[in-house]
Write an enzyme that holds these catalytic residues in place. Structure first.
Site, PDB file in Angstrom:
ATOM      1  N   ASP A  45       0.830  -1.211   0.000  1.00  0.00           N
ATOM      2  CA  ASP A  45       0.000   0.000   0.000  1.00  0.00           C
ATOM      3  C   ASP A  45       0.865   1.261   0.000  1.00  0.00           C
ATOM      4  O   ASP A  45       2.000   1.259   0.469  1.00  0.00           O
ATOM      5  CB  ASP A  45      -0.908  -0.019   1.242  1.00  0.00           C
ATOM      6  CG  ASP A  45      -2.072   0.957   1.097  1.00  0.00           C
ATOM      7  OD1 ASP A  45      -2.415   1.322  -0.047  1.00  0.00           O
ATOM      8  OD2 ASP A  45      -2.639   1.351   2.126  1.00  0.00           O
TER       9      ASP A  45
ATOM     10  N   HIS B 118       2.048   3.317  -9.076  1.00  0.00           N
ATOM     11  CA  HIS B 118       1.835   1.873  -9.246  1.00  0.00           C
ATOM     12  C   HIS B 118       2.991   1.245 -10.030  1.00  0.00           C
ATOM     13  O   HIS B 118       3.423   0.139  -9.732  1.00  0.00           O
ATOM     14  CB  HIS B 118       0.503   1.610  -9.950  1.00  0.00           C
ATOM     15  CG  HIS B 118      -0.682   2.051  -9.136  1.00  0.00           C
ATOM     16  ND1 HIS B 118      -0.827   1.747  -7.799  1.00  0.00           N
ATOM     17  CD2 HIS B 118      -1.779   2.791  -9.471  1.00  0.00           C
ATOM     18  CE1 HIS B 118      -1.961   2.268  -7.345  1.00  0.00           C
ATOM     19  NE2 HIS B 118      -2.549   2.910  -8.339  1.00  0.00           N
TER      20      HIS B 118
ATOM     21  N   LEU C 154      10.889 -20.026  -5.086  1.00  0.00           N
ATOM     22  CA  LEU C 154       9.977 -19.163  -4.325  1.00  0.00           C
ATOM     23  C   LEU C 154       8.584 -19.330  -4.907  1.00  0.00           C
ATOM     24  O   LEU C 154       8.412 -19.326  -6.125  1.00  0.00           O
ATOM     25  CB  LEU C 154      10.409 -17.684  -4.464  1.00  0.00           C
ATOM     26  CG  LEU C 154       9.478 -16.646  -3.846  1.00  0.00           C
ATOM     27  CD1 LEU C 154       9.600 -16.637  -2.317  1.00  0.00           C
ATOM     28  CD2 LEU C 154       9.769 -15.249  -4.377  1.00  0.00           C
TER      29      LEU C 154
HETATM   30  C1  IPE Z   1      -5.341  -2.627   0.016  1.00  0.00           C
HETATM   31  O1  IPE Z   1      -5.062  -1.281  -0.176  1.00  0.00           O
HETATM   32  C2  IPE Z   1      -5.361  -3.338  -1.306  1.00  0.00           C
HETATM   33  C3  IPE Z   1      -4.068  -3.465  -1.987  1.00  0.00           C
HETATM   34  C4  IPE Z   1      -2.918  -3.084  -1.504  1.00  0.00           C
HETATM   35  C5  IPE Z   1      -4.124  -4.092  -3.270  1.00  0.00           C
HETATM   36  P1  IPE Z   1      -6.225  -0.195  -0.306  1.00  0.00           P
HETATM   37  O2  IPE Z   1      -5.559   1.093  -0.470  1.00  0.00           O
HETATM   38  O3  IPE Z   1      -7.186  -0.609  -1.346  1.00  0.00           O
HETATM   39  O4  IPE Z   1      -6.925  -0.329   1.116  1.00  0.00           O
HETATM   40  P2  IPE Z   1      -7.834   0.700   1.903  1.00  0.00           P
HETATM   41  O5  IPE Z   1      -8.901   1.171   0.950  1.00  0.00           O
HETATM   42  O6  IPE Z   1      -6.960   1.820   2.347  1.00  0.00           O
HETATM   43  O7  IPE Z   1      -8.373  -0.080   3.065  1.00  0.00           O
HETATM   44  C1  IPE Z   2      -1.708   0.257  -3.233  1.00  0.00           C
HETATM   45  O1  IPE Z   2      -1.469   1.614  -3.297  1.00  0.00           O
HETATM   46  C2  IPE Z   2      -2.021  -0.341  -4.582  1.00  0.00           C
HETATM   47  C3  IPE Z   2      -3.438  -0.692  -4.741  1.00  0.00           C
HETATM   48  C4  IPE Z   2      -4.353  -0.617  -3.835  1.00  0.00           C
HETATM   49  C5  IPE Z   2      -3.846  -1.125  -6.058  1.00  0.00           C
HETATM   50  P1  IPE Z   2      -2.653   2.671  -3.259  1.00  0.00           P
HETATM   51  O2  IPE Z   2      -3.064   2.966  -4.659  1.00  0.00           O
HETATM   52  O3  IPE Z   2      -3.752   2.232  -2.384  1.00  0.00           O
HETATM   53  O4  IPE Z   2      -1.907   3.916  -2.635  1.00  0.00           O
HETATM   54  P2  IPE Z   2      -2.478   4.902  -1.546  1.00  0.00           P
HETATM   55  O5  IPE Z   2      -2.906   4.078  -0.375  1.00  0.00           O
HETATM   56  O6  IPE Z   2      -3.621   5.631  -2.172  1.00  0.00           O
HETATM   57  O7  IPE Z   2      -1.318   5.783  -1.225  1.00  0.00           O
HETATM   58 MG    MG Z   3      -4.112   2.449  -0.400  1.00  0.00          MG
END
Ligand code: IPE
Ligand code: IPE
Ligand code: MG
Length: 248
Positions: A28, A45, A139
């Site tokens: 995240d 991303h 892995l």
């Molecule tokens: C969790 O992150 C999902 C992934 C890392 C793929 P999100 O950014 O979607 O989670 P929330 O919305 O903060 O809970």
């Molecule tokens: C995690 O990073 C990747 C996915 C959930 C796909 P985020 O896109 O949620 O990044 P933040 O949390 O908004 O910084």
């Molecule tokens: Mg996120």
């Protein structure tokens, strides 16, 4: 992913004494990483994907046999369409560009999550990557994409009912057997980058007794050294599994 040097270069650390059999990562913070640089979220991303390469190498180096990464949740479909499209495109490109090297490095790729909702072309790519690497053993990499812990449990229950199992035949091991991770150990450690302290629908069943490690570092910056720090923290945890310490 180039072969891992297990030798004593300057970045080597004391060997870990207790390595998780399965580490799961909620990758995240890509969006916030990009925003902090004035860049579009999709660039975050892409940076996150680059970082996965380093973390995979580190997993092999540290002797972690199973790694699960959360790349796209069932709830992430609710994001703006252009971001969803970027994430789908990135997955497709990663498979295209990295498969040869992952295969050569002995990475077995698996997919956790639903294929419904994904374009047939992407599904074919996922299937061919999993089939091609099925016999690799350096892995095991589970990519949780279009994954939700609740959806996974719903799908397991549907298949249990479809197979005609009588209620009295169903116990916890039955549910575990019907999940995509049926032949893998439960995660010992779940790492979340980006600072939040929630599971966001990740490995709800399998993570029942996982140790949780949260770091404020955004995923694109989560380095080998931070991974090592998480593993070090893990080996200091006292896992009691509901018992008292003298029993553990
Ligand atoms: C969790 O992150 C999902 C992934 C890392 C793929 P999100 O950014 O979607 O989670 P929330 O919305 O903060 O809970
Ligand atoms: C995690 O990073 C990747 C996915 C959930 C796909 P985020 O896109 O949620 O990044 P933040 O949390 O908004 O910084
Ligand atoms: Mg996120």
């Amino acid at each position: 992913m180039a072969p891992v040097d297990r030798g004593s270069d300057s970045s080597s650390k004391p060997p870990l004494t207790k390595v998780p059999r399965h580490v799961a990562i909620i990758m995240d913070g890509n969006g916030r990483w990009a925003a902090a640089r004035g860049l579009p979220r999709a660039t975050g991303h892409r940076a996150g994907t680059e970082n996965l390469r380093e973390v995979l190498r580190a997993a092999v180096e540290f002797g972690v046999p199973v790694l699960t990464v959360y790349a796209f949740s069932t709830e992430n479909w609710e994001r703006p369409k252009h971001e969803v499209n970027a994430l789908l495109t990135i997955l497709e490109q990663v498979i295209e560009n990295e498969l040869d090297e992952l295969d050569a490095s002995g990475v077995q790729i698996r997919h956790l999550g639903r294929t419904e909702g994904l374009a047939p072309r992407l599904v074919r790519k996922i299937q061919s990557a999993t089939e091609r690497t099925a016999h690799n053993s350096t892995l095991c990499l589970n990519v949780a994409f279009n994954y939700g812990g609740r959806a996974e449990i719903v799908d397991a229950i549907r298949r249990i009912i479809g197979d005609g199992l009588p209620p009295e035949a169903i116990d916890e091991s039955t549910i575990s057997r019907y999940l995509a991770t049926h032949d893998l150990p439960d995660p010992d450690l779940i790492i979340r980058t980006g600072g939040d302290m929630r599971v966001s629908n990740f490995l709800l069943w399998q993570g029942a007794y996982a140790e949780f490690y949260s770091t404020p570092t955004f995923w694109p910056d989560f380095s080998r050294d931070e991974f090592y720090a998480a593993l070090q923290a893990f080996q200091q945890r006292k896992r009691r599994f509901g018992r008292v310490e003298s029993q553990s």
